[in-house]
Design an enzyme around this catalytic site. Structure first.
Site, mmCIF file in Angstrom:
data_model
loop_
_atom_site.group_PDB
_atom_site.id
_atom_site.type_symbol
_atom_site.label_atom_id
_atom_site.label_comp_id
_atom_site.label_asym_id
_atom_site.label_seq_id
_atom_site.Cartn_x
_atom_site.Cartn_y
_atom_site.Cartn_z
ATOM 1 N N CYS A 95 -61.520 -25.038 50.080
ATOM 2 C CA CYS A 95 -60.092 -24.888 50.383
ATOM 3 C C CYS A 95 -59.890 -25.044 51.883
ATOM 4 C CB CYS A 95 -59.627 -23.509 49.920
ATOM 5 S SG CYS A 95 -57.894 -23.203 50.293
ATOM 6 N N GLU A 138 -53.708 -26.010 43.616
ATOM 7 C CA GLU A 138 -52.498 -25.936 44.452
ATOM 8 C C GLU A 138 -51.436 -25.027 43.825
ATOM 9 O OE1 GLU A 138 -52.921 -26.936 47.357
ATOM 10 O OE2 GLU A 138 -54.687 -28.145 46.929
ATOM 11 N N HIS A 141 -52.214 -21.581 44.661
ATOM 12 C CA HIS A 141 -51.765 -21.227 46.017
ATOM 13 C C HIS A 141 -50.327 -20.729 45.995
ATOM 14 C CE1 HIS A 141 -54.795 -22.083 48.988
ATOM 15 N NE2 HIS A 141 -55.037 -23.298 48.514
HETATM 16 ZN ZN ZN Z 1 -56.717 -24.417 48.814
#
Ligand code: ZN
Length: 197
Positions: A95, A138, A141
């Site tokens: 990441c 994603e 996130h």
């Molecule tokens: Zn990430």
């Protein structure tokens, strides 16, 4: 907004744990910010970048699976929703917000993703392979979830020292005043949420 001031934030920055708010409207400023995420992602050699990784707590992420600006397809996913997951596969992930840390994560092999692009056009894709992994990473996130949360217990043990190092360098930035306080970060985030969310 000063685009040149935008940068990828690192763990344990609090915005990485914030649940991003859906976007209700897109204007030229927001379009410019989202477009500016691509050079930041290429510079960091990534294939995906979520808005809260640049301290923008809104539900949008970008991808280009080829890592290079001249190759591959640049995609923007606004208000993404994942459904119809199929299979399970374990693969190594990293990441851009947790530099130097890698580990194996189990995720569905194939997923359906629906979203809107920058022009307001609906996106409706069924993806697998790297693409499926990236969109799931994603979307995590945007919910404040990091891939390290999904590591096995042994996987977590293996990265513990590197994680602690990131935590201590964050504390150090706080102490030297080069990192705003949690309150200042939240206030700025709320401003953007009120404008676009
Ligand atoms: Zn990430």
């Amino acid at each position: 907004m000063d685009l040149s001031a935008l940068e990828i934030i690192h763990y344990p920055h609090p915005t990485l744990r914030h649940t991003s708010r859906p976007i209700q409207r897109v204007d030229d400023e927001l379009r410019d910010i989202i477009r500016h995420m691509f050079p930041l992602m290429y510079e960091a050699r990534g294939v995906g970048l979520a808005a809260n990784q640049i301290d923008l707590p809104l539900r949008v992420f970008i991808t280009n699976l080829e890592v290079e600006p001249e190759e591959g397809e640049e995609r923007v996913f606004i208000n993404p929703v994942i459904s119809q997951t199929k299979g399970i596969i374990e693969q190594e992930e990293g990441c851009l917000s947790i530099p130097g840390v890698n580990g194996n994560v189990k995720r569905p092999e194939r997923v359906k993703i629906q979203a809107y692009d920058l022009d307001g056009q609906a996106i409706d894709l069924t993806v697998d392979g790297l693409f499926a992994r990236v969109v799931q990473h994603e979307v995590d996130h945007l919910h404040g979830v990091l891939f390290t949360d999904r590591l096995s217990e042994t996987g977590k043990m293996a990265v513990r020292e590197d994680i602690e190092e990131l935590e201590s360098s964050f504390r150090c930035r706080r102490e030297t005043g080069s990192m705003p306080s949690d309150q200042e970060i939240r206030a700025r985030g709320r401003e953007m949420e009120e404008r676009y969310g």
